[in-house]
Each structure stands twice: as C-alpha cells, then as structure tokens.
Design a protein around this motif. Structure first.
Motif, PDB file in Angstrom:
ATOM      1  N   GLY A 123     -66.568 -28.271 -33.643  1.00 44.79           N
ATOM      2  CA  GLY A 123     -67.542 -27.188 -33.769  1.00 44.79           C
ATOM      3  C   GLY A 123     -68.956 -27.736 -33.677  1.00 44.79           C
ATOM      4  N   VAL A 139     -82.418 -25.048 -43.916  1.00 48.58           N
ATOM      5  CA  VAL A 139     -82.057 -26.158 -44.803  1.00 48.58           C
ATOM      6  C   VAL A 139     -82.285 -25.766 -46.256  1.00 48.58           C
ATOM      7  CG1 VAL A 139     -82.606 -28.512 -45.459  1.00 48.58           C
ATOM      8  CG2 VAL A 139     -82.522 -27.901 -43.060  1.00 48.58           C
ATOM      9  N   LEU A 177     -74.921 -21.060 -42.260  1.00 45.19           N
ATOM     10  CA  LEU A 177     -74.872 -22.064 -41.192  1.00 45.19           C
ATOM     11  C   LEU A 177     -74.169 -21.515 -39.959  1.00 45.19           C
ATOM     12  CD1 LEU A 177     -74.071 -25.308 -43.197  1.00 45.19           C
ATOM     13  CD2 LEU A 177     -76.176 -24.724 -42.004  1.00 45.19           C
ATOM     14  N   PRO A 231     -61.592 -24.902 -35.552  1.00 42.57           N
ATOM     15  CA  PRO A 231     -63.047 -24.979 -35.703  1.00 42.57           C
ATOM     16  C   PRO A 231     -63.638 -23.592 -35.964  1.00 42.57           C
ATOM     17  CG  PRO A 231     -62.356 -26.246 -33.808  1.00 42.57           C
ATOM     18  CD  PRO A 231     -61.134 -25.560 -34.320  1.00 42.57           C
ATOM     19  N   PHE A 260     -77.969 -20.021 -32.445  1.00 34.95           N
ATOM     20  CA  PHE A 260     -78.412 -21.138 -31.623  1.00 34.95           C
ATOM     21  C   PHE A 260     -77.702 -21.137 -30.280  1.00 34.95           C
ATOM     22  CE2 PHE A 260     -78.225 -25.627 -30.312  1.00 34.95           C
ATOM     23  CZ  PHE A 260     -79.579 -25.874 -30.240  1.00 34.95           C
ATOM     24  N   TYR A 278     -75.216 -31.892 -45.418  1.00 31.07           N
ATOM     25  CA  TYR A 278     -74.422 -30.693 -45.188  1.00 31.07           C
ATOM     26  C   TYR A 278     -75.321 -29.503 -44.866  1.00 31.07           C
ATOM     27  CZ  TYR A 278     -71.911 -26.473 -46.444  1.00 31.07           C
ATOM     28  OH  TYR A 278     -71.388 -25.218 -46.433  1.00 31.07           O
ATOM     29  N   ALA A 279     -76.465 -29.434 -45.556  1.00 30.70           N
ATOM     30  CA  ALA A 279     -77.307 -28.240 -45.445  1.00 30.70           C
ATOM     31  C   ALA A 279     -78.094 -28.197 -44.145  1.00 30.70           C
ATOM     32  CB  ALA A 279     -78.272 -28.167 -46.629  1.00 30.70           C
ATOM     33  N   THR A 280     -78.263 -29.352 -43.488  1.00 29.50           N
ATOM     34  CA  THR A 280     -79.038 -29.364 -42.253  1.00 29.50           C
ATOM     35  C   THR A 280     -78.121 -29.056 -41.073  1.00 29.50           C
ATOM     36  OG1 THR A 280     -80.293 -31.137 -43.262  1.00 29.50           O
ATOM     37  CG2 THR A 280     -80.714 -30.703 -40.949  1.00 29.50           C
ATOM     38  N   PRO A 281     -78.374 -27.974 -40.352  1.00 39.13           N
ATOM     39  CA  PRO A 281     -77.552 -27.699 -39.179  1.00 39.13           C
ATOM     40  C   PRO A 281     -77.699 -28.834 -38.178  1.00 39.13           C
ATOM     41  CG  PRO A 281     -79.020 -25.857 -39.660  1.00 39.13           C
ATOM     42  CD  PRO A 281     -79.443 -26.986 -40.534  1.00 39.13           C
ATOM     43  N   LEU A 339     -59.316 -32.559 -41.194  1.00 44.14           N
ATOM     44  CA  LEU A 339     -60.151 -31.359 -41.257  1.00 44.14           C
ATOM     45  C   LEU A 339     -61.486 -31.592 -40.581  1.00 44.14           C
ATOM     46  CD1 LEU A 339     -59.495 -30.016 -44.849  1.00 44.14           C
ATOM     47  CD2 LEU A 339     -58.859 -28.972 -42.688  1.00 44.14           C
ATOM     48  N   ARG A 365     -76.679 -38.268 -53.858  1.00 42.96           N
ATOM     49  CA  ARG A 365     -75.992 -36.974 -53.889  1.00 42.96           C
ATOM     50  C   ARG A 365     -76.833 -35.907 -53.219  1.00 42.96           C
ATOM     51  NH1 ARG A 365     -73.927 -35.639 -59.683  1.00 42.96           N
ATOM     52  NH2 ARG A 365     -72.845 -34.000 -58.581  1.00 42.96           N
ATOM     53  N   VAL A 370     -79.733 -23.041 -47.488  1.00 43.27           N
ATOM     54  CA  VAL A 370     -78.393 -23.611 -47.658  1.00 43.27           C
ATOM     55  C   VAL A 370     -78.407 -24.592 -48.831  1.00 43.27           C
ATOM     56  CG1 VAL A 370     -76.570 -24.968 -46.589  1.00 43.27           C
ATOM     57  CG2 VAL A 370     -77.842 -23.343 -45.235  1.00 43.27           C
ATOM     58  N   LEU A 371     -79.475 -25.390 -48.931  1.00 44.74           N
ATOM     59  CA  LEU A 371     -79.581 -26.371 -50.011  1.00 44.74           C
ATOM     60  C   LEU A 371     -79.508 -25.693 -51.369  1.00 44.74           C
ATOM     61  CD1 LEU A 371     -80.256 -29.374 -50.691  1.00 44.74           C
ATOM     62  CD2 LEU A 371     -82.625 -28.670 -50.842  1.00 44.74           C
ATOM     63  N   PHE A 396     -77.950 -28.922 -35.081  1.00 46.05           N
ATOM     64  CA  PHE A 396     -78.938 -28.743 -34.015  1.00 46.05           C
ATOM     65  C   PHE A 396     -80.352 -28.932 -34.525  1.00 46.05           C
ATOM     66  CE2 PHE A 396     -79.635 -24.426 -35.493  1.00 46.05           C
ATOM     67  CZ  PHE A 396     -78.381 -24.015 -35.916  1.00 46.05           C
ATOM     68  N   PHE A 397     -80.584 -28.609 -35.806  1.00 43.53           N
ATOM     69  CA  PHE A 397     -81.917 -28.829 -36.366  1.00 43.53           C
ATOM     70  C   PHE A 397     -82.144 -30.327 -36.579  1.00 43.53           C
ATOM     71  CE2 PHE A 397     -84.800 -28.800 -40.195  1.00 43.53           C
ATOM     72  CZ  PHE A 397     -85.936 -28.544 -39.459  1.00 43.53           C
ATOM     73  N   LEU A 410     -72.611 -27.607 -30.739  1.00 39.37           N
ATOM     74  CA  LEU A 410     -74.033 -27.450 -31.040  1.00 39.37           C
ATOM     75  C   LEU A 410     -74.818 -28.701 -30.650  1.00 39.37           C
ATOM     76  CD1 LEU A 410     -73.557 -25.808 -34.528  1.00 39.37           C
ATOM     77  CD2 LEU A 410     -74.324 -24.678 -32.458  1.00 39.37           C
ATOM     78  N   ILE A 432     -75.915 -33.654 -49.889  1.00 40.61           N
ATOM     79  CA  ILE A 432     -76.020 -32.198 -49.775  1.00 40.61           C
ATOM     80  C   ILE A 432     -76.949 -31.834 -48.620  1.00 40.61           C
ATOM     81  CG2 ILE A 432     -76.809 -30.107 -50.958  1.00 40.61           C
ATOM     82  CD1 ILE A 432     -75.845 -31.359 -53.553  1.00 40.61           C
ATOM     83  N   LEU A 433     -78.014 -32.627 -48.448  1.00 39.98           N
ATOM     84  CA  LEU A 433     -78.922 -32.375 -47.325  1.00 39.98           C
ATOM     85  C   LEU A 433     -78.199 -32.547 -45.996  1.00 39.98           C
ATOM     86  CD1 LEU A 433     -82.401 -33.850 -48.269  1.00 39.98           C
ATOM     87  CD2 LEU A 433     -81.849 -31.515 -47.597  1.00 39.98           C
ATOM     88  N   ARG A 492     -69.545 -38.009 -50.410  1.00 35.21           N
ATOM     89  CA  ARG A 492     -69.128 -37.297 -51.614  1.00 35.21           C
ATOM     90  C   ARG A 492     -67.689 -37.630 -51.965  1.00 35.21           C
ATOM     91  NH1 ARG A 492     -71.364 -31.546 -49.999  1.00 35.21           N
ATOM     92  NH2 ARG A 492     -69.355 -30.921 -50.780  1.00 35.21           N
ATOM     93  N   LEU A 548     -66.612 -22.400 -36.045  1.00 39.41           N
ATOM     94  CA  LEU A 548     -67.659 -21.884 -35.167  1.00 39.41           C
ATOM     95  C   LEU A 548     -67.046 -21.272 -33.903  1.00 39.41           C
ATOM     96  CD1 LEU A 548     -70.728 -21.682 -34.806  1.00 39.41           C
ATOM     97  CD2 LEU A 548     -70.594 -23.736 -33.441  1.00 39.41           C
TER      98      LEU A 548
END
Lengths: 365, 347
Positions: free
Chosen positions: A304, B287, B240, B146, B247, A167-170, A297, A160, B290-291, A172-173, A308, A164-165, A250, B148
C-alpha cells in the motif's frame, strides 16, 4: 453416551480415528505446512471474487474508460465484442477460470496483458520494498533495543515519540519533505526516478537484464551506474522504510521489555552479566521472533505504501502504474493488478508463516 | 503524594465520568505526558474542525477577495500567512477547512464500521456454524489485504473516483469502513465466543431468554471492553487512508471541500521547484492530527497492558506505607469503596 447406546457403529469407528490423529501429530510440521498451503486458495478466491464483484458493480469497464470519447453505437459494439454484455455469472466464471490459468486480462488503455505489466514493473516495486525493509531493519531493531535498554528514561521517551511520528507521517509527505531538503535545497540526491537516463541506457542494452536495477547495475560493472542507482534509491527507501521502522521499533521494545523480565535473564543478571550484554546477547533473540510474524502483515502495508511512495518519486513500479491506470480509469488493469497483488500478499503470508513455524515450534498446530 | 490526591477524592464519581480522566489519573511521568499531549492535540484538532468557518480567513474554494485574485503559488505574506497554492487558493484556509473534512470522515467511517463490525461479530460469534466460518475466512482474507488498495477499489465503486463534499466524505468513509470491519469483527467475535460460555449467559438461556436479548443485554455489554482503544487507532488510520486516497487523486474536488491529501498531490510538482509552503502545511496538519489521536490510543494501550504500564507506579504509591503497595493504581481508579475508605482513614 447416548450415541453409543443408539448405534454401535460410532463406538467401533472411534479407535481408528484416534489412532490416525496420534499418528499425524508426529508429522506436525508437514501437516501444518499442508493445511497452511491449502488455506491460500480460499483466500485468493475470496479476494479475487470480492474485487471482481466490486469493480463490476459499477458497470462495464469500457464505458468507464471510453465513456465520453465514443458514440453510443461504437461503445455498444465494443462492449459486445469484449463480451461485457453477457450475464455477469458467465463473465465471473470465465474470469475465475482465467485467473487460475494465470491470465489476468488485458489493459484497456494500452492493450497489454496485466501479467506483462506485472513482469515489467513488478521488479521495481520489489526493489523498493527491499530497500524499505533494509531501512526498517537497520533503523527499527537497534533503536528498539536502545529504547528497551533505557526504558522510561529520556532516550526511550524520545524514541517512542519518534516511532509514533514514523507512523503518523504519511509516506508521501515524508517523501516530499526528504525531496525538498536533500534534492531541492541541498542538491545531494536526485529528485525522482529510479536512475538517470544515461545509466538507464547502459542497463537497457544488457543481455540478461532483470528489471531490478540494483542487479542490472552490478551487471554493467560500472561504478558510476551502481552509484547512480543507489543514490536514486536512498530517499524512496527511507520514506517507505521509516513507516515500517516505527512498527519494528515498538515491537522490539515491547518484546525486549517482556524478555528482560523472564527468569533466565534474571539468572544471567544475577551471575553479573552487564545490562548491556543482557540486551545485546540474552534477551533480543527471542524478542525477534514476533517480528517475523509481523513482517507478513507489513508486506500488505508496504505494498500500500509503495503505491504512494512510487507516485511521490515517479518510481516506475507497479504502484506508479496502478496510479496511472486509475487516473485513466482503466479498471480492467486496476482489477488485474489488485487481484495479482492479492495473490502476492497471500503467498508472502504463507512463506512468512512457514519461516515462523520453522523458527518457533509453538506456531505449529 | 497521598496528600496531593486526597482533595480530589470526594469528587471522583463526578470527575471520573469525563472520558480519559481515570486514565490520566492512573498514569505517571512520560505516559501521562504523552496522554495529556495527545488529548490536547486531539481537542485542538476537533476545535479547529468545528470553528473552521470562524478561524479561516477565506473560504476553502475562494480564489479572490475584494475583486482581486490571490495569485498562484504566492509565498507566505501578511495577506496570505501560509501563501497560496498552485490553484490559487489560500493555504491557511484550506488547512483549517481540511480539519473539518478529516473529522467528518473519521466520525462517519468509525461509526459505520463499529455498527457493522459489532453486529457481524456478535451474530457470527454467538450463532457459530457455517455462517461463522464463512465470515471468519472472508474477514481474514480482507484483513490481510493492503487496506489502501481496498479503499481505492471501494471508492471507484462508490463514486467513480470523484465527487462532491457529502458524496466524497461518504465514499471515503465507506471505503475506509470496509477496511475496518474485519478488525472490529475479529475483536468482537473473539469476545463473544468467550462470553458465550460464561455462566450468566447459560443461566439466561436456561430461564428461556431469547437469543437477541441475550446478545444485546449480556454479550454486547461485556464484549466492548477493548473498543475505545481500537476506535482511537482506527481514527488515525482513517485519516491516513483519506489522505492517501486524496493523494492518489481520489479525494474530494477542491471546489467541494478542502482535503489535505489532495492538496499534497497538487503540491507534488511545486516541491521540485522549491515551493515548500504548499506541501509543508497540509502535511503537518495530517501529522499533527494523526499524532494526537495516536498518542491517546497508544497511552490507553500501554495503560491497559500491565507489562508496559509505568514501572514507577508501584514505587510511588508504595512509598508512604507498606499496605498501600498491595493496591495497584488501576484498582484504585475502579472506585472500590473499601479501598477508598482505607486511604481516607490513613492520613
């Protein structure tokens, strides 16, 4: 009651209406498909209008693109030539008319039809989205099943947080990190691009080239080219795919937990079916249906994210091109590409809804 | 179990006013861990944002100190703990200052979208008719698009792509707002349509209450149940989107404010030459922020959904006595005096 008393007409008109309704409910699927298809038109219309109004409210695109570079007289002449000095409503109706005939205008910076830009670069974006979906399926669904199987235990907790990670990581990163580790430090995968120059040259001369490198590479029949194309796809595919994988994980977990509590699973459990087999065989199929609806969705999210990801990996697709046009302030191109993407999103949503309706009869109304 | 929680009982009325207190209390095990971790990370993020001027060793656009320039792409050292960027800025300072930009954007965008989304949802749902239909179709169309790309279009409209701190934050926030309004609109409209047919609304109508008063007093107060959840999820999405805009070069100029997405864009070419510190730290900041917010939102979501609430909740509270089993944890937290006196009397 009162209507019946006032005029006899509605009462006499009522039976045919009721009859028609019951007759049409027999062809539920077909009616659903037609209604759903007709709904695409207002969606596209609204989005195209929205993009037009928003983009044009900033002024004319020629001033935006060439503002500092031309004299005022030249600028006025070019604006007049392109017809941007006419009333906005006239321009709007002309634009809508063009869009419905498939003409999204010409870019200002390199004067190409936007549809041509789409045909040239759309394949690359499609390919990237395809790789990303594969990663999402391969990573998201099995891990979601594992998480549901080990519900509230350590593997579940770990997965889990992983979701979440994701989702939380963009994207591009994530892309930058993957690039840093696998390309720069370990030297196992290429840094950027869709293929190396040699492979690209081999694919350029193909008679039936599609622009989708995966297909083109197989057409050359050269294993080196295939390997080259695939190795370029790994990192961008993972970077973009993990985003969707988290969503799938999820979703599968939640739905599987839901189906594991249903009566028919209980019945199977009481017959002595092992918990592993319950997850694997009995519970997971119905849990997959919501995924199909969610993919609709996800397409928007993927597009999108593709903008990136393509920028991160210099993946020369529609998103990369969009970023280039944005940087050179070519707003006709931006407007065209965005409007086109709106059409793509609307159409894919339609297709996804049709598939969902075919699989799950409850969706049809 | 019961003995441990007994001393806190009398103070509950006061403590439960603290946001999330009840949720932390009613959660168990992993869920509690996730919620607490989320709250801690989010609080740290907010603190860093507020205290950035104190914490950061340099200004976000500072290029030199005591007459000496920092130098570009310096690896982490004692004078620059996280190194310097290609533009010659101190990475640590820009990461810390970036929290401020991020927090401001979240606050402005969420507030704006809440106000507009709620207003539209209430009016549309309560009045119905053609306005309702038009708004629903428009919001559905925007929702499917989208986010973005929509934000990019909006930021072109608002700022032409580049701007200063206030303008940049406002532009980014409004861009994000346009994406969020349909979400609030949908939730509030659905609730409004449901509440509209409730008996208390109808009796208000019968005694001649005017529509605006009904909407504000009777519908709005009851339609905002699911907002906290949507709010946290949107906050993380706002972050984000801001980073994504930055970016793509639609961020705020580096001299105007620090923005993580913009810094990552500049770090793109560094990574190819093996310079990791300019990309790693702003990225980690995104990260983590957002986390933290997502963990809070997710936990709230799970706690609100009985299917996902921790299974052991019932077992734990059911162990001491059988009749306690009939009282679900969620109901105990609602502050029902009957349940309270029952549990007080038992030991």
């Amino acid at each position: 009651m009162t209507a019946e008393l006032a005029t006899p007409d509605p009462a006499s008109a009522a039976p045919p209406v009721a009859a028609r309704r019951s007759a049409s409910s027999g062809g539920g699927l077909l009616r659903y498909l037609i209604v759903r298809f007709l709904l695409i038109i207002p969606t596209i219309f609204i989005l195209v209008t929205l993009v037009f109004v928003l983009m044009r409210s900033t002024g004319d695109p020629i001033t935006a693109a060439q503002g500092g570079k031309l004299t005022a007289v030249e600028l006025a002449k070019r604006i007049h030539d392109a017809g941007y000095d006419r009333p906005i409503l006239v321009q709007y109706f002309e634009y809508i008319g063009q869009v419905f005939t498939g003409n999204f205008g010409n870019t200002i910076t390199d004067n190409r039809p936007v549809t041509e830009v789409l045909l040239t670069y759309g394949g690359a974006t499609l390919e990237l989205a395809f790789y990303a979906l594969i990663v999402a399926f391969v990573v998201g669904i099995p891990l979601g099943m594992v998480a549901a199987y080990f519900r509230d235990k350590a593997p579940d907790a770990f997965l889990r947080i992983f979701a979440i990670l994701c989702y939380a990581t963009p994207v591009f990163f994530a892309g930058l990190l993957l690039k840093l580790v696998f390309s720069v430090w370990l030297h196992v995968l290429p840094v950027a691009g869709r293929a190396s120059t040699g492979a690209e040259l081999q694919m350029q001369v193909l008679p039936g080239k599609t622009g989708i490198y995966l297909i083109d590479a197989f057409q050359t029949g050269n294993p080196d080219v295939i390997g080259d194309v695939l190795s370029h796809a790994v990192l961008p595919g993972i970077a973009l795919g993990l985003l969707t994988a988290g969503v799938f994980l999820r979703l599968v977990r939640t739905n599987l937990i839901g189906t594991l509590g249903t009566d028919y699973v209980d019945a199977a459990r009481s017959r002595g079916v092992s918990e592993f087999r319950l997850v694997r065989k009995h519970a997971y199929r119905p849990a997959l249906i919501p995924i199909i609806t969610v993919i609709g969705l996800q397409i928007a999210l993927l597009l999108g994210g593709a903008v990136l990801t393509e920028t991160t990996f210099e993946w020369k697709g529609l998103g990369f091109q969009l970023a280039q046009y944005l940087a050179s302030r070519d707003f006709v191109a931006v407007q065209g590409i965005v409007a086109l993407l709106a059409v793509i999103v609307a159409v894919t949503n339609f297709i996804v809804d049709v598939i969902a309706a075919l699989i799950d009869p409850r969706v049809r109304y | 179990m019961t003995r441990l929680s007994t001393p806190s009982r009398p103070r509950r009325s006061l403590a439960s006013r603290i946001p999330l207190f009840d949720q932390v209390r009613s959660s168990i095990g992993l869920q509690r861990g996730m919620l607490v971790a989320g709250v801690v990370i989010t609080l740290a993020f907010v603190l860093v944002a507020i205290l950035a001027p104190v914490l950061a060793p340099f200004g976000f656009s500072q290029l030199r100190s005591s007459g000496e320039t920092f130098g570009a792409q310096q690896p982490p050292s004692s004078s620059h703990l996280l190194g310097t960027t290609v533009g010659g800025y101190d990475v640590l300072s820009r990461v810390l200052w970036g929290a401020q930009t991020a927090l401001l954007t979240i606050i402005v965008s969420v507030l704006l979208s809440i106000f507009v989304g709620i207003a539209l949802g209430l009016i549309s749902g309560y009045l119905g008719g053609w306005l309702d239909r038009v708004l629903v179709v428009v919001c559905d169309a925007v929702y499917a698009f989208p986010s973005l790309l929509l934000a990019i279009v909006m930021s072109i409209v608002i700022s032409g792509g580049k701007s200063d701190l206030a303008g940049g934050i406002l532009a980014a926030s409004i861009s994000i707002t346009v994406v969020f309004i349909p979400q609030y609109f949908r939730v509030i409209r659905a609730e409004t349509v449901r509440i509209k047919s409730e008996a208390y609304v109808e009796s208000a109508k019968v005694i001649g209450t005017r529509a605006p008063r009904i909407i504000v007093r009777h519908v709005l107060r009851n339609a905002t149940r699911s907002l906290p959840l949507l709010l946290t999820l949107n906050s993380s999405e706002a972050l984000l989107t801001l980073a994504g805009l930055g970016f793509l070069g639609f961020g705020i100029e580096p001299s105007a404010a620090a923005e993580w997405g913009y810094d990552l864009n500049k770090a793109l070419s560094d990574v190819t030459s093996g310079i990791w510190w300019t990309a790693l730290f702003p990225g980690l900041a995104i990260v983590l922020a957002v986390l933290g917010i997502t963990l809070v939102g997710e936990s709230l979501n799970d706690l609100a959904d009985p299917r996902l609430r921790g299974r052991r909740a019932a077992v734990d509270s059911g162990a001491p006595s059988a009749d306690d089993d009939a009282v679900p944890h969620g109901a105990g937290a609602s502050g029902d005096p009957l349940i309270d006196s029952n549990e007080e009397a038992r030991p």
